[in-house]
Write an enzyme that holds these catalytic residues in place. Structure first.
Site, mmCIF file in Angstrom:
data_model
loop_
_atom_site.group_PDB
_atom_site.id
_atom_site.type_symbol
_atom_site.label_atom_id
_atom_site.label_comp_id
_atom_site.label_asym_id
_atom_site.label_seq_id
_atom_site.Cartn_x
_atom_site.Cartn_y
_atom_site.Cartn_z
ATOM 1 N N SER A 14 0.815 -1.393 0.068
ATOM 2 C CA SER A 14 -0.260 0.039 0.297
ATOM 3 C C SER A 14 1.160 0.936 0.029
ATOM 4 O O SER A 14 1.476 0.716 0.278
ATOM 5 C CB SER A 14 -0.788 0.060 1.526
ATOM 6 O OG SER A 14 0.528 0.181 2.167
ATOM 7 N N ARG A 21 8.833 1.406 3.931
ATOM 8 C CA ARG A 21 10.343 0.822 2.992
ATOM 9 C C ARG A 21 10.862 2.004 2.277
ATOM 10 O O ARG A 21 12.563 1.765 2.782
ATOM 11 C CB ARG A 21 9.886 -0.162 2.562
ATOM 12 C CG ARG A 21 8.873 -1.611 2.677
ATOM 13 C CD ARG A 21 8.589 -2.060 2.614
ATOM 14 N NE ARG A 21 8.067 -3.100 3.001
ATOM 15 C CZ ARG A 21 7.085 -4.812 2.484
ATOM 16 N NH1 ARG A 21 7.752 -4.957 1.287
ATOM 17 N NH2 ARG A 21 6.368 -5.186 3.362
ATOM 18 N N GLU A 165 -5.370 -15.710 1.634
ATOM 19 C CA GLU A 165 -4.746 -15.167 2.891
ATOM 20 C C GLU A 165 -5.099 -15.168 3.809
ATOM 21 O O GLU A 165 -5.590 -13.875 4.399
ATOM 22 C CB GLU A 165 -3.466 -14.257 1.785
ATOM 23 C CG GLU A 165 -2.667 -13.658 2.914
ATOM 24 C CD GLU A 165 -1.405 -13.019 2.454
ATOM 25 O OE1 GLU A 165 -0.342 -12.356 3.375
ATOM 26 O OE2 GLU A 165 -1.730 -11.826 1.653
ATOM 27 N N LYS A 207 -2.615 -18.873 0.052
ATOM 28 C CA LYS A 207 -1.203 -18.202 0.804
ATOM 29 C C LYS A 207 -1.277 -17.518 2.319
ATOM 30 O O LYS A 207 -1.750 -16.673 2.987
ATOM 31 C CB LYS A 207 -1.664 -16.707 -0.213
ATOM 32 C CG LYS A 207 -0.051 -15.588 0.421
ATOM 33 C CD LYS A 207 -0.007 -14.528 0.089
ATOM 34 C CE LYS A 207 0.986 -13.875 0.267
ATOM 35 N NZ LYS A 207 1.121 -12.368 -0.575
ATOM 36 N N GLY A 250 6.004 -13.191 5.787
ATOM 37 C CA GLY A 250 5.589 -12.194 7.537
ATOM 38 C C GLY A 250 6.403 -11.721 8.048
ATOM 39 O O GLY A 250 6.117 -12.350 9.710
ATOM 40 N N ARG A 281 8.751 -8.860 0.911
ATOM 41 C CA ARG A 281 10.047 -7.938 1.635
ATOM 42 C C ARG A 281 11.029 -9.251 1.397
ATOM 43 O O ARG A 281 12.624 -8.719 1.149
ATOM 44 C CB ARG A 281 9.857 -8.041 3.235
ATOM 45 C CG ARG A 281 9.494 -6.506 3.132
ATOM 46 C CD ARG A 281 8.950 -6.745 4.757
ATOM 47 N NE ARG A 281 8.153 -7.526 5.579
ATOM 48 C CZ ARG A 281 8.002 -7.334 6.803
ATOM 49 N NH1 ARG A 281 8.420 -6.479 8.029
ATOM 50 N NH2 ARG A 281 6.397 -8.166 7.329
#
Length: 326
Positions: A14, A21, A165, A207, A250, A281
């Site tokens: 988002s 980041r 997910e 997921k 996660g 990530r």
């Protein structure tokens, strides 16, 4: 999307998440910077050998690269299936402190039609399960399972493959046994709801989280224990009709996510479903650092992403032997 030991690239951060980041590398989160970063990564040579699908944010699906080529066409040229995040994020569940429910069902059918027209072929919806004192409750699990099931049915009717997910978060000091118990309860609730809503299991991807101790737990376990518990949980809860399971990372490091996935495939197979990856990530951390917002670093960022994609493809085959693999 999971054939030939390929996985998914979750590049659907988002606006708020990608800003955090970019802040770590001192780059302003402008539309142009987000576009350039993502378009460059998606053009990494031979990325489609290891990545079968890319989950995009709404903004990215609509964008063209700086040279005018649509991002969707960049993906198609790589043999990568374009996907889209369709949920609106978790919000507090009224009456149940500490729990959330994901929003975004209102108007979803119309958005699915629009996304299909824009070139998307699959979608993702994330439900967030928190572990704390007295939760998750059966009500919290049921609310999120119902949301996932309704989303999945709407997507299938509209022409998108749903990626389902249910994420049990690593946040907290809970042990691995607690994570396993909660993950099994969450998956049981999800598949009960999916069946009740008539979702075609052969036409979806799961997921989930790996079964792993909370990030603040003083006792962390080995990759083999994580792999054994994760596969055991999936065998108990996930029907064989589901073609692929692509794990989220996660909060694991790049190395941890690869090692744990490899242990499942190397030591605890065969299984009725493909066990692969859908990392954000854990695929992008090194690439983001290598890029650092500088055009001259784009080849280095592509190389970093390609390396992680290749290593996780090997882990999906159970053939990963370490970070020195070329």
């Amino acid at each position: 999307m999971v054939s030939d030991n390929r996985g998914l690239l979750a590049i659907d951060e988002s606006s708020g998440t990608i800003k955090k980041r970019f802040d770590t590398i001192g780059v302003e989160s402008t539309e142009a910077n987000r576009r350039d970063y993502r378009a460059n990564l998606l053009r990494a040579k031979d990325l489609g050998h290891y990545i079968g699908g890319a989950i995009l944010f709404d903004e990215t699906l609509r964008q063209s690269a700086a040279d005018g080529v649509k991002i969707v066409d960049v993906l198609k040229a790589q043999g990568i299936v374009p996907g889209i995040k369709v949920d609106k994020g978790p919000k507090p569940l009224a009456g149940f402190p500490g729990e959330t429910v994901t929003e975004g069902l209102d108007g979803l059918a119309a958005r699915v039609d629009e996304y299909v027209a824009l070139g998307a072929r699959f979608a993702k919806w994330r439900a967030v399960i928190h572990i704390g004192d007295g939760y998750p409750t059966p009500t919290g699990l049921a609310a999120n399972a119902q949301g996932l099931a309704r989303y999945a049915r709407i997507c299938q009717e509209g022409g998108l493959v749903p990626v389902v997910e249910p994420e049990v978060l690593m946040d907290g000091d809970h042990d691995i046994e607690t994570c396993q118990r909660v993950t099994e309860a969450a998956l049981d609730a999800v598949f009960t709801a999916l069946k009740a809503h008539g979702v075609l299991l052969e036409g979806m991807i799961l997921k989930p989280n790996m079964v792993i101790a909370g990030s603040d737990c003083p006792t962390q376990t080995s990759a083999d224990d994580i792999a054994a518990r994760t596969v055991a949980t999936l065998r108990r809860c996930v029907p064989a009709a589901v073609p692929g399971i692509t794990f989220l990372s996660g909060g694991q490091t790049e190395l941890e996510a690869t090692v744990n996935l490899n242990a499942m495939n190397a030591k605890f197979g065969p299984n009725p479903w493909k066990l692969s990856f859908s990392y954000g990530r854990a695929l992008q951390a090194s690439a983001l650092e290598a890029w650092s917002g500088k055009a001259e670093n784009q080849p280095a960022a592509q190389a970093a992403l390609l390396k992680r994609a290749q290593l996780n493809s090997q882990a999906s085959a159970g053939t990963y032997t370490g970070e020195g693999v070329n």
